[in-house]
Design a protein around this motif. Structure first.
Motif, PDB file in Angstrom:
ATOM      1  N   THR B   5       0.844  -1.187   0.000  1.00  0.00           N
ATOM      2  CA  THR B   5       0.000   0.000   0.000  1.00  0.00           C
ATOM      3  C   THR B   5       0.878   1.235   0.000  1.00  0.00           C
ATOM      4  O   THR B   5       1.777   1.361   0.832  1.00  0.00           O
ATOM      5  N   GLN B   6       0.615   2.106  -0.940  1.00  0.00           N
ATOM      6  CA  GLN B   6       1.338   3.367  -1.005  1.00  0.00           C
ATOM      7  C   GLN B   6       0.398   4.477  -0.541  1.00  0.00           C
ATOM      8  O   GLN B   6      -0.633   4.710  -1.175  1.00  0.00           O
ATOM      9  N   LEU B   7       0.756   5.111   0.550  1.00  0.00           N
ATOM     10  CA  LEU B   7      -0.065   6.183   1.085  1.00  0.00           C
ATOM     11  C   LEU B   7       0.248   7.482   0.362  1.00  0.00           C
ATOM     12  O   LEU B   7       1.399   7.917   0.327  1.00  0.00           O
ATOM     13  N   CYS B  23       5.444   3.374   1.769  1.00  0.00           N
ATOM     14  CA  CYS B  23       5.056   2.049   1.292  1.00  0.00           C
ATOM     15  C   CYS B  23       4.956   1.115   2.487  1.00  0.00           C
ATOM     16  O   CYS B  23       5.898   1.015   3.274  1.00  0.00           O
ATOM     17  N   ASN B  24       3.830   0.440   2.601  1.00  0.00           N
ATOM     18  CA  ASN B  24       3.646  -0.570   3.641  1.00  0.00           C
ATOM     19  C   ASN B  24       3.291  -1.902   3.001  1.00  0.00           C
ATOM     20  O   ASN B  24       2.476  -1.948   2.080  1.00  0.00           O
ATOM     21  N   THR B  72       6.057  -2.609   9.358  1.00  0.00           N
ATOM     22  CA  THR B  72       5.763  -3.211   8.029  1.00  0.00           C
ATOM     23  C   THR B  72       5.904  -2.163   6.931  1.00  0.00           C
ATOM     24  O   THR B  72       5.050  -2.044   6.046  1.00  0.00           O
ATOM     25  N   SER B  73       6.997  -1.413   6.991  1.00  0.00           N
ATOM     26  CA  SER B  73       7.163  -0.312   6.052  1.00  0.00           C
ATOM     27  C   SER B  73       8.471  -0.410   5.284  1.00  0.00           C
ATOM     28  O   SER B  73       9.435  -1.050   5.721  1.00  0.00           O
ATOM     29  N   PHE B  74       8.484   0.259   4.170  1.00  0.00           N
ATOM     30  CA  PHE B  74       9.676   0.358   3.311  1.00  0.00           C
ATOM     31  C   PHE B  74       9.588   1.702   2.595  1.00  0.00           C
ATOM     32  O   PHE B  74       9.437   1.788   1.396  1.00  0.00           O
ATOM     33  N   PHE B 104       2.361  -4.650  -7.483  1.00  0.00           N
ATOM     34  CA  PHE B 104       2.710  -3.237  -7.374  1.00  0.00           C
ATOM     35  C   PHE B 104       1.706  -2.476  -6.526  1.00  0.00           C
ATOM     36  O   PHE B 104       0.512  -2.794  -6.500  1.00  0.00           O
ATOM     37  N   GLY B 105       2.209  -1.446  -5.853  1.00  0.00           N
ATOM     38  CA  GLY B 105       1.332  -0.483  -5.240  1.00  0.00           C
ATOM     39  C   GLY B 105       0.711   0.403  -6.309  1.00  0.00           C
ATOM     40  O   GLY B 105       1.081   0.325  -7.484  1.00  0.00           O
TER      41      GLY B 105
END
Lengths: 115, 114
Positions: B5-7, B23-24, B72-74, B104-105
């Motif tokens: 998930t891209q916030l 990105c999570n 859970t992030s990158f 992909f996000g």
């Protein structure tokens, strides 16, 4: 070393027609994957080929098909085109043959417009 | 199933400002995580790849990302934005189905203002 090449870069077709897109991977790469990119659905995996065999397939109808040749070049075909097939089709190549994920290198894409 | 998930679908920064794109990942710890960049009318270019060998990954063009299991992030960062960084950025994770299938996000479009 040359990158991934895709031909043609742009295509315009009408509904009901079929289309073939081509992808030449980086020299030495034996895996080729295809993705569809649309504004609404984003980037979606179509299928992957290695040594002329389809190893993985995404959730697309049977109108979408592909193949890979002995020189690792790949083609994808879309039959009976629909308006919703308008998209950027991206090809990616990678070196690996195993179950791990190797880095995928993408081509510039083919922009398909269906009228 | 793995997903990312891209916030923030759009991020706008001033030239010289910090860039932070989020990105999570979901589910179990992935063996790999990728950041790609897409410039207008072009394909995807690899920025960096996480392989569990190091939590801080340095990529091209001054970008880096830190893997944080507890969050859970990158997230992708760059200390000082340049006009040429304006593009769309995608986070990706391998599918649990194996082989070279990336999930992909939705992407984050970065705008850089003078």
């Amino acid at each position: 070393k040359a990158g991934v090449t895709q031909t043609p870069r742009y295509l315009i077709k009408t509904r009901g027609q079929q289309v073939t897109l081509s992808c030449s991977p980086i020299s030495g790469h034996r895996s080729v994957s295809w993705y569809q990119q649309t504004p609404g659905q984003g980037l979606q995996f179509l299928f992957e080929y290695f040594s002329e065999t389809q190893r993985n397939k995404g959730n697309f109808p049977g109108r979408f098909s592909g193949r890979q040749f002995s020189n690792s070049r790949s083609e994808m075909n879309v039959s009976t085109l629909e308006l919703g097939d308008s998209a950027l089709y991206l090809c990616a190549s990678s070196r690996t043959s195993g179950s791990s994920t190797d880095t995928q290198y993408f081509g510039p894409g083919t922009r398909l417009t269906v009228l | 199933a793995q997903s990312v998930t891209q916030l923030g679908s759009h991020v706008s920064v001033s030239e010289g400002a910090l860039v932070l794109l989020r990105c999570n990942y979901s589910s179990s710890v992935p063996p790999y995580l990728f950041w790609y960049v897409q410039y207008p009318n072009q394909g995807l270019q690899l920025l960096l790849k996480y392989t569990s060998a190091a939590t801080l990954v340095k990529g091209i063009n001054g970008f880096e990302a830190e893997f944080k299991k507890s969050e859970t992030s990158f997230h992708l960062t760059k200390p000082s934005a340049h006009m040429s960084d304006a593009a769309e950025y995608f986070c990706a994770v391998p599918s649990s189905g194996g082989y070279n299938k990336l999930i992909f996000g939705a992407g984050t479009r970065l705008a850089v203002h003078p």
